[in-house]
Design a protein around this motif. Structure first.
Motif, mmCIF file in Angstrom:
data_model
loop_
_atom_site.group_PDB
_atom_site.id
_atom_site.type_symbol
_atom_site.label_atom_id
_atom_site.label_comp_id
_atom_site.label_asym_id
_atom_site.label_seq_id
_atom_site.Cartn_x
_atom_site.Cartn_y
_atom_site.Cartn_z
ATOM 1 N N ARG A 163 0.820 -1.207 0.000
ATOM 2 C CA ARG A 163 0.000 0.000 0.000
ATOM 3 C C ARG A 163 0.853 1.255 0.000
ATOM 4 O O ARG A 163 0.497 2.262 -0.621
ATOM 5 C CB ARG A 163 -0.929 -0.004 1.227
ATOM 6 C CG ARG A 163 -1.903 1.169 1.261
ATOM 7 C CD ARG A 163 -2.701 1.194 2.544
ATOM 8 N NE ARG A 163 -3.670 2.276 2.549
ATOM 9 C CZ ARG A 163 -4.355 2.677 3.623
ATOM 10 N NH1 ARG A 163 -4.177 2.056 4.783
ATOM 11 N NH2 ARG A 163 -5.205 3.679 3.537
ATOM 12 N N GLN A 201 -6.974 -1.582 -0.536
ATOM 13 C CA GLN A 201 -6.663 -0.840 -1.761
ATOM 14 C C GLN A 201 -7.250 0.555 -1.634
ATOM 15 O O GLN A 201 -8.470 0.708 -1.508
ATOM 16 C CB GLN A 201 -7.258 -1.555 -2.977
ATOM 17 C CG GLN A 201 -6.917 -0.919 -4.310
ATOM 18 C CD GLN A 201 -5.447 -1.034 -4.644
ATOM 19 O OE1 GLN A 201 -4.874 -2.109 -4.581
ATOM 20 N NE2 GLN A 201 -4.834 0.084 -4.994
ATOM 21 N N ASP A 202 -6.395 1.565 -1.649
ATOM 22 C CA ASP A 202 -6.885 2.937 -1.503
ATOM 23 C C ASP A 202 -7.760 3.328 -2.689
ATOM 24 O O ASP A 202 -7.434 3.041 -3.848
ATOM 25 C CB ASP A 202 -5.716 3.916 -1.400
ATOM 26 C CG ASP A 202 -5.035 3.850 -0.048
ATOM 27 O OD1 ASP A 202 -5.733 3.985 0.968
ATOM 28 O OD2 ASP A 202 -3.810 3.656 -0.013
ATOM 29 N N LYS A 221 -7.559 -5.835 -0.558
ATOM 30 C CA LYS A 221 -6.781 -6.120 -1.762
ATOM 31 C C LYS A 221 -7.091 -7.488 -2.352
ATOM 32 O O LYS A 221 -6.723 -7.753 -3.497
ATOM 33 C CB LYS A 221 -5.284 -6.030 -1.463
ATOM 34 C CG LYS A 221 -4.758 -4.620 -1.368
ATOM 35 C CD LYS A 221 -3.256 -4.634 -1.244
ATOM 36 C CE LYS A 221 -2.702 -3.218 -1.198
ATOM 37 N NZ LYS A 221 -1.237 -3.223 -1.016
#
Length: 304
Positions: free
Chosen positions: A39, A113-114, A236
Protein backbone atom coordinates in the motif's frame (compact mmCIF):
# COMPACT_ATOMS: atom_id res chain seq x y z
CA UNK A 1 -4.96 -34.35 6.11
CA UNK A 2 -1.22 -33.66 5.70
CA UNK A 3 -0.09 -30.07 6.02
CA UNK A 4 2.70 -28.38 4.07
CA UNK A 5 2.85 -25.56 6.63
CA UNK A 6 0.91 -24.80 9.76
CA UNK A 7 0.09 -21.22 8.75
CA UNK A 8 -0.61 -19.44 5.49
CA UNK A 9 0.19 -15.72 5.67
CA UNK A 10 -1.31 -13.82 2.74
CA UNK A 11 0.58 -10.54 2.44
CA UNK A 12 4.25 -9.66 2.88
CA UNK A 13 3.89 -6.18 4.34
CA UNK A 14 4.33 -5.04 7.95
CA UNK A 15 1.47 -7.16 9.31
CA UNK A 16 2.45 -10.31 7.46
CA UNK A 17 6.18 -10.06 8.17
CA UNK A 18 5.59 -9.31 11.86
CA UNK A 19 3.25 -12.29 12.12
CA UNK A 20 5.90 -14.44 10.47
CA UNK A 21 8.53 -13.33 12.99
CA UNK A 22 6.34 -14.20 15.96
CA UNK A 23 5.53 -17.59 14.46
CA UNK A 24 9.20 -18.20 13.72
CA UNK A 25 10.22 -17.43 17.27
CA UNK A 26 7.94 -20.22 18.48
CA UNK A 27 9.25 -22.52 15.72
CA UNK A 28 5.88 -22.76 13.99
CA UNK A 29 5.92 -23.29 10.24
CA UNK A 30 4.45 -20.62 7.97
CA UNK A 31 4.49 -19.62 4.32
CA UNK A 32 4.44 -15.90 3.58
CA UNK A 33 2.87 -15.20 0.19
CA UNK A 34 3.72 -11.77 -1.23
CA UNK A 35 2.48 -10.52 -4.61
CA UNK A 36 4.44 -7.26 -4.14
CA UNK A 37 1.59 -4.74 -4.04
CA UNK A 38 2.44 -2.75 -0.88
CA UNK A 39 0.00 0.00 0.00
CA UNK A 40 2.82 2.41 0.79
CA UNK A 41 4.68 1.80 -2.48
CA UNK A 42 4.11 5.45 -3.62
CA UNK A 43 5.70 6.78 -0.43
CA UNK A 44 9.41 7.39 0.03
CA UNK A 45 9.49 7.05 3.80
CA UNK A 46 8.07 5.30 6.85
CA UNK A 47 7.58 7.65 9.79
CA UNK A 48 6.38 7.48 13.39
CA UNK A 49 8.25 4.19 13.84
CA UNK A 50 10.88 4.25 16.64
CA UNK A 51 14.38 3.34 15.36
CA UNK A 52 13.11 3.30 11.75
CA UNK A 53 11.85 6.88 11.36
CA UNK A 54 12.28 8.04 7.76
CA UNK A 55 13.32 4.69 6.28
CA UNK A 56 12.16 3.89 2.74
CA UNK A 57 9.29 1.35 2.81
CA UNK A 58 11.10 -1.01 0.42
CA UNK A 59 14.24 -0.84 2.55
CA UNK A 60 12.22 -1.61 5.68
CA UNK A 61 10.73 -4.71 4.05
CA UNK A 62 14.19 -5.78 2.83
CA UNK A 63 15.68 -5.45 6.32
CA UNK A 64 12.78 -7.31 7.91
CA UNK A 65 13.04 -10.13 5.38
CA UNK A 66 16.74 -10.34 6.27
CA UNK A 67 15.86 -10.61 9.96
CA UNK A 68 13.52 -13.50 9.19
CA UNK A 69 16.26 -15.57 7.54
CA UNK A 70 17.32 -17.07 10.88
CA UNK A 71 13.84 -18.55 11.40
CA UNK A 72 14.12 -21.66 9.29
CA UNK A 73 10.46 -22.60 9.76
CA UNK A 74 9.37 -19.56 7.73
CA UNK A 75 9.12 -19.89 3.95
CA UNK A 76 8.32 -17.37 1.24
CA UNK A 77 6.39 -17.50 -2.01
CA UNK A 78 6.73 -14.58 -4.41
CA UNK A 79 3.29 -14.53 -6.00
CA UNK A 80 -0.43 -14.42 -5.36
CA UNK A 81 -2.79 -16.70 -3.49
CA UNK A 82 -5.62 -17.27 -5.96
CA UNK A 83 -8.04 -19.08 -3.65
CA UNK A 84 -8.37 -20.69 -0.25
CA UNK A 85 -10.93 -23.36 0.67
CA UNK A 86 -11.71 -24.81 4.08
CA UNK A 87 -11.35 -28.61 4.02
CA UNK A 88 -11.73 -30.93 7.03
CA UNK A 89 -9.52 -29.48 9.77
CA UNK A 90 -7.53 -27.14 7.55
CA UNK A 91 -7.33 -25.04 4.41
CA UNK A 92 -6.24 -25.67 0.85
CA UNK A 93 -4.67 -22.76 -1.04
CA UNK A 94 -4.14 -22.44 -4.78
CA UNK A 95 -1.03 -20.39 -5.61
CA UNK A 96 -0.39 -18.40 -8.77
CA UNK A 97 2.46 -20.79 -9.57
CA UNK A 98 -0.12 -23.54 -10.04
CA UNK A 99 0.87 -25.30 -6.83
CA UNK A 100 -1.61 -26.34 -4.14
CA UNK A 101 -0.63 -26.22 -0.47
CA UNK A 102 -2.36 -27.31 2.75
CA UNK A 103 -2.42 -25.29 5.99
CA UNK A 104 -3.93 -25.47 9.46
CA UNK A 105 -4.52 -21.72 9.88
CA UNK A 106 -4.71 -18.60 7.71
CA UNK A 107 -3.69 -15.00 8.42
CA UNK A 108 -5.18 -12.40 6.07
CA UNK A 109 -2.51 -9.68 5.98
CA UNK A 110 -3.04 -8.28 2.50
CA UNK A 111 -4.25 -4.85 3.55
CA UNK A 112 -6.57 -2.57 1.60
CA UNK A 113 -6.66 -0.84 -1.76
CA UNK A 114 -6.89 2.94 -1.50
CA UNK A 115 -9.75 4.54 -3.43
CA UNK A 116 -8.39 7.66 -5.10
CA UNK A 117 -10.26 10.59 -6.61
CA UNK A 118 -10.29 10.47 -10.40
CA UNK A 119 -9.08 14.06 -10.79
CA UNK A 120 -5.92 14.14 -12.96
CA UNK A 121 -2.80 14.52 -10.85
CA UNK A 122 -4.26 12.74 -7.85
CA UNK A 123 -2.74 9.34 -8.56
CA UNK A 124 0.60 10.90 -9.50
CA UNK A 125 0.86 12.80 -6.20
CA UNK A 126 -0.50 10.08 -3.91
CA UNK A 127 1.99 9.46 -1.10
CA UNK A 128 4.11 12.42 -2.21
CA UNK A 129 1.99 15.58 -1.83
CA UNK A 130 -1.35 13.93 -1.06
CA UNK A 131 -1.67 11.89 2.13
CA UNK A 132 -4.19 10.00 4.22
CA UNK A 133 -2.41 10.07 7.61
CA UNK A 134 -1.13 13.17 9.46
CA UNK A 135 0.83 10.96 11.87
CA UNK A 136 2.75 9.48 8.94
CA UNK A 137 3.26 12.63 6.86
CA UNK A 138 2.12 15.70 8.81
CA UNK A 139 5.48 16.68 10.30
CA UNK A 140 7.04 17.11 6.86
CA UNK A 141 4.37 19.62 5.75
CA UNK A 142 3.82 21.48 9.02
CA UNK A 143 3.34 25.21 8.43
CA UNK A 144 2.69 24.73 4.71
CA UNK A 145 -0.46 25.73 2.85
CA UNK A 146 -2.65 22.66 3.28
CA UNK A 147 -5.97 21.36 2.08
CA UNK A 148 -8.28 18.74 3.54
CA UNK A 149 -10.62 16.87 1.20
CA UNK A 150 -13.46 15.70 3.40
CA UNK A 151 -17.10 16.24 4.25
CA UNK A 152 -19.57 15.54 7.02
CA UNK A 153 -18.34 13.70 10.12
CA UNK A 154 -15.00 12.90 8.52
CA UNK A 155 -14.36 16.60 8.01
CA UNK A 156 -15.31 17.33 11.62
CA UNK A 157 -12.89 14.61 12.74
CA UNK A 158 -9.97 15.63 10.54
CA UNK A 159 -10.09 19.41 10.65
CA UNK A 160 -8.70 19.97 14.18
CA UNK A 161 -5.73 17.72 13.47
CA UNK A 162 -4.84 19.30 10.12
CA UNK A 163 -5.42 22.80 11.50
CA UNK A 164 -2.94 21.88 14.23
CA UNK A 165 -0.32 21.40 11.51
CA UNK A 166 -1.03 24.66 9.70
CA UNK A 167 -3.37 27.58 10.10
CA UNK A 168 -3.24 28.08 6.31
CA UNK A 169 -5.95 25.53 5.62
CA UNK A 170 -8.74 25.08 3.07
CA UNK A 171 -11.50 22.51 3.39
CA UNK A 172 -12.51 21.02 0.03
CA UNK A 173 -15.83 19.22 0.40
CA UNK A 174 -15.74 18.29 -3.32
CA UNK A 175 -19.49 18.81 -3.55
CA UNK A 176 -22.25 20.28 -1.39
CA UNK A 177 -21.00 20.73 2.15
CA UNK A 178 -22.58 18.70 4.95
CA UNK A 179 -21.32 20.53 8.00
CA UNK A 180 -23.02 21.39 11.27
CA UNK A 181 -23.78 25.01 12.07
CA UNK A 182 -21.36 24.89 14.99
CA UNK A 183 -18.56 23.61 12.78
CA UNK A 184 -19.26 26.23 10.11
CA UNK A 185 -19.12 28.95 12.75
CA UNK A 186 -15.84 27.57 14.07
CA UNK A 187 -14.35 27.49 10.58
CA UNK A 188 -15.33 31.10 9.98
CA UNK A 189 -13.69 32.07 13.29
CA UNK A 190 -10.52 30.20 12.30
CA UNK A 191 -10.50 31.72 8.78
CA UNK A 192 -10.68 28.27 7.21
CA UNK A 193 -12.16 28.60 3.73
CA UNK A 194 -14.76 26.00 2.73
CA UNK A 195 -14.93 25.19 -0.99
CA UNK A 196 -17.83 23.09 -2.28
CA UNK A 197 -16.93 23.27 -5.98
CA UNK A 198 -15.62 19.86 -7.11
CA UNK A 199 -11.94 19.47 -7.93
CA UNK A 200 -11.21 19.24 -11.66
CA UNK A 201 -7.46 18.59 -11.70
CA UNK A 202 -4.18 19.32 -9.97
CA UNK A 203 -1.20 21.30 -11.24
CA UNK A 204 2.13 19.96 -10.02
CA UNK A 205 5.85 19.89 -10.75
CA UNK A 206 7.52 16.54 -10.31
CA UNK A 207 6.13 15.24 -7.02
CA UNK A 208 5.22 18.68 -5.67
CA UNK A 209 1.64 19.99 -5.67
CA UNK A 210 1.24 23.57 -6.85
CA UNK A 211 -2.41 24.36 -7.55
CA UNK A 212 -5.83 22.79 -7.03
CA UNK A 213 -8.03 23.66 -10.01
CA UNK A 214 -11.79 23.51 -9.51
CA UNK A 215 -14.43 22.67 -12.11
CA UNK A 216 -15.49 26.34 -12.37
CA UNK A 217 -11.89 27.34 -13.15
CA UNK A 218 -10.94 28.67 -9.73
CA UNK A 219 -7.36 28.00 -8.72
CA UNK A 220 -6.18 27.48 -5.16
CA UNK A 221 -2.48 27.28 -4.44
CA UNK A 222 -1.68 24.48 -2.01
CA UNK A 223 1.49 22.68 -0.97
CA UNK A 224 -0.12 19.44 0.17
CA UNK A 225 -3.48 17.77 0.65
CA UNK A 226 -4.86 15.35 3.21
CA UNK A 227 -7.76 13.16 2.18
CA UNK A 228 -10.43 11.48 4.26
CA UNK A 229 -11.04 7.83 3.40
CA UNK A 230 -13.81 6.72 1.05
CA UNK A 231 -15.96 4.07 2.72
CA UNK A 232 -16.28 1.18 2.67
CA UNK A 233 -12.63 0.18 2.55
CA UNK A 234 -11.78 -2.30 -0.18
CA UNK A 235 -9.57 -5.27 0.67
CA UNK A 236 -6.78 -6.12 -1.76
CA UNK A 237 -8.02 -9.68 -2.04
CA UNK A 238 -11.49 -11.31 -1.96
CA UNK A 239 -10.20 -14.40 -0.18
CA UNK A 240 -11.58 -13.42 3.21
CA UNK A 241 -15.05 -12.92 1.78
CA UNK A 242 -14.84 -16.19 -0.15
CA UNK A 243 -14.13 -17.96 3.14
CA UNK A 244 -17.17 -16.31 4.72
CA UNK A 245 -15.39 -13.78 6.95
CA UNK A 246 -17.85 -11.10 8.02
CA UNK A 247 -17.09 -7.42 7.57
CA UNK A 248 -18.16 -4.22 9.29
CA UNK A 249 -20.03 -1.40 7.56
CA UNK A 250 -16.66 0.31 7.06
CA UNK A 251 -15.30 -2.70 5.18
CA UNK A 252 -13.06 -4.16 7.89
CA UNK A 253 -12.95 -7.81 8.88
CA UNK A 254 -14.66 -8.43 12.19
CA UNK A 255 -12.05 -9.83 14.58
CA UNK A 256 -11.82 -10.84 18.20
CA UNK A 257 -9.17 -9.88 20.73
CA UNK A 258 -6.60 -12.27 19.23
CA UNK A 259 -7.35 -11.29 15.63
CA UNK A 260 -9.54 -14.26 14.70
CA UNK A 261 -12.27 -13.49 12.18
CA UNK A 262 -15.78 -14.90 12.26
CA UNK A 263 -14.42 -18.01 10.51
CA UNK A 264 -12.61 -20.35 12.87
CA UNK A 265 -8.94 -20.70 11.97
CA UNK A 266 -8.85 -17.53 9.86
CA UNK A 267 -7.17 -14.47 11.37
CA UNK A 268 -6.75 -10.92 10.05
CA UNK A 269 -4.02 -8.36 10.64
CA UNK A 270 -3.11 -4.92 9.35
CA UNK A 271 -5.14 -2.29 7.54
CA UNK A 272 -7.94 -4.69 6.56
CA UNK A 273 -9.22 -4.94 10.14
CA UNK A 274 -8.82 -1.51 11.77
CA UNK A 275 -8.98 2.24 11.21
CA UNK A 276 -5.72 2.54 13.15
CA UNK A 277 -3.55 2.37 10.05
CA UNK A 278 0.21 2.82 10.11
CA UNK A 279 3.26 0.60 9.59
CA UNK A 280 3.90 0.33 13.32
CA UNK A 281 0.30 -0.52 14.17
CA UNK A 282 0.15 -3.04 11.32
CA UNK A 283 3.20 -4.70 12.84
CA UNK A 284 1.48 -4.80 16.22
CA UNK A 285 -1.66 -6.37 14.78
CA UNK A 286 0.48 -8.94 12.96
CA UNK A 287 2.07 -9.93 16.26
CA UNK A 288 -1.38 -10.13 17.87
CA UNK A 289 -2.77 -12.34 15.11
CA UNK A 290 0.29 -14.60 15.28
CA UNK A 291 -0.18 -14.89 19.05
CA UNK A 292 -3.78 -15.96 18.46
CA UNK A 293 -2.68 -18.54 15.91
CA UNK A 294 0.06 -19.85 18.19
CA UNK A 295 -2.31 -20.13 21.14
CA UNK A 296 -4.68 -22.16 18.97
CA UNK A 297 -1.90 -24.40 17.61
CA UNK A 298 -0.25 -25.14 20.95
CA UNK A 299 -3.63 -25.83 22.57
CA UNK A 300 -4.42 -28.32 19.82
CA UNK A 301 -0.98 -29.92 20.23
CA UNK A 302 -1.21 -30.10 24.00
CA UNK A 303 -4.81 -31.21 24.43
CA UNK A 304 -5.08 -33.21 21.20
Amino acid sequence: MEFDYEVLIIGGGPAGLSAAMSLGRLSRTALVCDDNRPRNAPSTHVNNFPSQDGIHPAEWRKKTRKDLEKYKTIGFFEGAVLSVHKVDQGFVAQLSSGATRNFKKVILAYGIQDKLLSAPGFKELWGKSIFHCPFCHGFEVRGASLGLIANGELAAHGLPMIYGLSKDLILFTNGKANLSEDLQETLRGRNVEVIEEPIDHLIYEGEVLKVVVLIDGQKKERDALFVAPIFPFQSKSPIGESLGCEKTELGFYKVGERGETTVKGVFAAGDNMTMMQSVLLACASGVAAAAGVIFSLVSEDFHG
